[in-house]
Scaffold this motif. Sequence first.
Motif: not given
Length: 163
Positions: A45-52, A65-73
């Motif tokens: 986990i770097g930025c939590d915004t999908g940027s890094c 980027k897994s910080c921009a995807v929900l587990a349910v997706q």
Amino acid sequence: MAATPSTNQVVSLDVNGVHVEREVPARRLLVHFLRDDLDLTGTHIGCDTGSCGACTVQLDGVAVKSCAVLAVQADRAKVTTVEGLAEEELTPLQQAFHEHHGLQCGYCTPGMLMSASALLAENPSPSADEAKVALQGNICRCTGYQNIVEAVVAAGSAARHGG
């Protein structure tokens, strides 16, 4: 009285070749599911915004980027994390990162490897420019990128020449 919608959902997916089924909060990010629920901490986990790009994994073979995807997706999908790239020996890509000094602190490395391996699966002989495009969503603060690009191109070359 109307029923309250459940805040949890069951997800069923393949993670690194292993079937996983868990109940998760509907808003749980895939990165937190992987790290906290499955203990796959190679996904950073770097930025939590999908940027890094530190959290990049492959979802059905596509780098995301897994910080921009929900587990349910990711339900019913195939997820590959950096832990799923190799079992006993390094992959040619991982070996190329080692040989070409494509890492320094290593924080971005899992995301770089996942983006690069998705590229190599689609294009086993990328040029330096193609590697740069594939890696453009991944930020490295240490290497200056040249060695990373060289490693990706070399991995493609090694695959072409059986090494």
